[in-house]
Design an enzyme around this catalytic site. Structure first.
Site, PDB file in Angstrom:
ATOM      1  N   SER A  86       0.882  -1.059   0.111  1.00  0.00           N
ATOM      2  CA  SER A  86      -0.074  -0.084   0.233  1.00  0.00           C
ATOM      3  C   SER A  86       0.850   1.405   0.029  1.00  0.00           C
ATOM      4  O   SER A  86       0.220   2.168  -0.178  1.00  0.00           O
ATOM      5  CB  SER A  86      -0.844  -0.106   1.109  1.00  0.00           C
ATOM      6  N   LYS A 140      -6.701   3.948   8.594  1.00  0.00           N
ATOM      7  CA  LYS A 140      -5.660   4.962   8.238  1.00  0.00           C
ATOM      8  C   LYS A 140      -6.397   6.283   8.372  1.00  0.00           C
ATOM      9  O   LYS A 140      -5.592   7.288   8.276  1.00  0.00           O
ATOM     10  CB  LYS A 140      -5.545   4.437   6.740  1.00  0.00           C
TER      11      LYS A 140
END
Ligand SMILES: [Ca+2]
Ligand SMILES: [Ca+2]
Ligand SMILES: [Ca+2]
Ligand SMILES: [Ca+2]
Ligand SMILES: [Ca+2]
Ligand SMILES: [Ca+2]
Ligand SMILES: [Ca+2]
Ligand SMILES: [Ca+2]
Ligand SMILES: [Ca+2]
Ligand SMILES: [Ca+2]
Ligand SMILES: [Ca+2]
Ligand SMILES: [Ca+2]
Lengths: 198, 198, 198, 198, 198, 198
Positions: free
Chosen positions: F95, F138
């Site tokens: 990611s 996140k």
């Protein structure tokens, strides 16, 4: 059966003291030069830390070539091989450092190693000698192997003082702080017979 | 079924003695040269210590090229491959050292190996030969394989003396201390047929 | 479902006999050349010993280039890739040695492989062929795959003699001792169609 | 027995603070230069993360050579060796970052390290200093080792404030945010004796 | 959620069929060229066998450059990178072989891949296509992903015949034996937009 | 304690979003150039997949140098080092792909990164951006760290829509499909202060 001290006829062969599962023993550090491009090969069934000792010794010598009076060109024109017999025994730890250093300086200068001497001690990159373990067992092994003089780190003096005097008879001890002292005590000024011209 | 001694027709093929889980056996060390840049390849399902023996043998030869009468240029112009049949059997330990050394010197000099000889012993970088284990089993295997002469380290003499005389009939023993003796006893002065010009 | 013999149209494709957990099977050794600098690449989900066979075959060829009538320049000007389909099956052991050797010599000489032949045997660096295991299973697989001739090590003859005659019908056996015999029996003198000019 | 602060005579030797299983300790980062081609060797029984710190320090210096007033030619003409005694102790973690950086800048500039100073902190590629753990144990070890000044990341200030004042007597703290501050505080403008001309 | 077919705008992007623990899926093989010296880099969290497929595809192309109408100079002047999204999923096995081959030939010729086509099959060095597993799951995934045509090994035809006709509606199958057929069916003669001049 | 957004003063430093065992966090991707021969070094205690992301980003940039307006000569004249603080934390997964890409393009163009932006997304070799996991955690971490704008893959939009509006206050989202959009949104046209001339 344990090893015996042999002789100081060959450049690069130096006697060390080892601490094994079955007690102390002596071991030999051997080194050899051949035409090459500066590679370092290390054999003898050695672990990571013992191989690092060889790398440190080599780097110390390269970094201090001037005062050791070694022409730095040899580092590029020759390969160096360090071997520690006996292959069946795995070996590790930092305590062969000063023995490897002495072996390599003898090799590069073709100077004879002092007779009947053995040594044990860790080396550092800046030239300091560090204390190591298993001193009592190593000393007993040295006597059995007919060693006469022993080189140790100054900080290992206390370990010697704890050993009964009887065990120490016939042995002379040298306590050192740095690699200059090691080399001054361990190497003679005499070249070996049939010294190589490097 | 165990292997048999074969012949000494080819340079670089030398008979060793091995100690395996199922008893003693003979093994062959083979080596070959091809045009190249000095690389050493080792095959035969070997462990780390046995590969180190090949490296030590090679380095000893390079370091003593002069007295072995080998032109050092060959080390840079040829690749060397050492193989130990049979691939299905994992092999390790230092005892093929003198066999590998003899194989490589035969290869580089194209000299014939002595007929019906086998050997076992560890080598060191300074040229000393060290004793190895499994002597009794190795000797029995050598007889079965029709070996006539055997090369051993002097320190293995006591192992031979403990074996019943009956088992030793027809075998001649040579005890050696260093690699010079190995090569003098194991290699003839004759070149192999169709010797390569190196 | 098991593989079938295919054809001998392409240089470097040779049929071997394998012994797997589920019985015998045939396998194909494929090799290819491309412009390069002498690298050897080996694929096909192979274990260490089987990769070593490829290295030994390659080295044997380099070392005997003259009598194999191969211009040694090709070893430096081309890369060689050896592949053993089928990638999903892990493969190991030394028994594909003579198949790999035949594949590489066919590749370097662009000679056609003999029709309907399969083989199994370990190779050594000096050119000897060694016996291998699983002979009965391999022979049954060869028949199923429509193989007509089989190349084996002479020492595997006894394994064939223990198989019922019925199973051997339609198969012709060649027993060999060394690599010269393998190549003489396995390769034709004819070049493959569209042979590369090396 | 724990280590003691030594001196600042040699370029490239810097005192760090370590957190081990048996409490805090000081450690020395040593570095040395030898003629070469820009290789970086790292020894001292170090784990992956600690080796990465050396790589980051080296790369930061290369990337900021101009403002550090280092001639970038030295990176190509010399090999660098970083060693962390003592080989018997495995070491890992990022906290020797600023110590390694200081060691290397001292080495490349031959500038003397400040007397009686020790430090601990992670470095980043952009020059930031990050906080590290084990501060209390490290401070106690620093006092025992006769350290007088300590360099820490500003974010470790809170850890110092939680330590009893008695323990902090005789210690002077410097809190830093980036590598410029580290180097300004840790390196003197004086060259070491017998400084190498690079 | 599963992937969808995208487009054929970019050279080197080809749609494959994968068989994962959670059923079938499509996957994309991507490849890219950059100026370099002929290195091959492979990413995408791939296992050994899948990496070998990339090596085999590359070698097949090099070895057959002439008939593929690729100037062999590109192999030395460019680096090739093959990537298989998605990095979080480990992938292995030989079944992406023909997809990788098609990707690389599209890359080296800058020819457009056929629209809405997907494929699965192992490749061999001699150019044969081998059957692979998981066909039913792969076909269902292809439909979901809006694939229109599917390339399979001829030996996988039986697997298709065992699937209910309903599931196959809207899909066109091509069965192939060798890589020529793959490339003829999968690549158009049209160059991609902004084709690189190699 | 969690990290805070810092600034955009330095080329090559970009803020990413990470998902760790203890929740979301921001992380910094740092990159640096030094004179060299095109080597790529990656540090920060990264796993295989995260290292692959760096390789893919690098290769994408090399392969698209023209449209990114980067002189391809820099790839051969400089070494690139990518580092992800903090060394004590192992990191893995795909990611950080778009963060690494942005870091490298900022480095090679010396363009300033947009202020107060953070990003998360996998990259592919053809320039597509793929969705990643842990979006909710996140986002929470981004707010705590005072991030103002967030770059995500379009396919992660649904993850944002499932988060309560309260949590999203003060955050601006950009959804992207490919790397062009990433770079257009993340990089300003302004050069950093003291921009290097490459
Ligand atoms: Ca001994
Ligand atoms: Ca000189
Ligand atoms: Ca045998
Ligand atoms: Ca000569
Ligand atoms: Ca099969
Ligand atoms: Ca020629
Ligand atoms: Ca200590
Ligand atoms: Ca200069
Ligand atoms: Ca997917
Ligand atoms: Ca051309
Ligand atoms: Ca953090
Ligand atoms: Ca230019």
């Amino acid at each position: 059966e344990r090893d015996k001290y042999e002789n100081n006829d060959v450049a690069g062969v130096v006697t060390g003291l080892a601490w094994t599962r079955v007690g102390g023993d002596i071991l030999f550090i051997e080194s050899a030069l051949s035409k090459g491009k500066g590679n370092l090969t290390i054999t003898g069934n050695l672990g990571k830390v013992m191989k690092e000792s060889a790398t440190i010794a080599m780097e110390y010598i390269k970094s201090n070539a001037d005062e050791l009076q070694i022409d730095p060109d040899v580092f590029e024109k020759y390969n160096v091989h360090i071997h520690v017999p006996e292959g069946a025994t795995p070996k590790d730890g930092p305590s062969a450092g000063i023995t490897m250093l002495t072996s390599l300086v003898s090799l590069f200068t073709q100077r004879k190693v002092k007779k009947s001497i053995a040594m044990t001690g860790e080396i550092t990159l800046r030239g300091k000698v560090l204390p190591v373990g298993g001193i009592k067992e190593k000393i007993l092994a040295a006597k059995r192997a007919r060693i006469k003089e022993i080189l140790l780190c100054e900080e290992n003096k206390r370990d010697i003082e704890e050993i009964k005097d009887d065990y120490l008879k016939g042995l002379k001890f040298h306590y050192v702080k740095d690699m200059h002292e090691v080399l001054q005590l361990a190497l003679t000024k005499e070249k070996v017979k049939n010294a190589k011209k490097l």
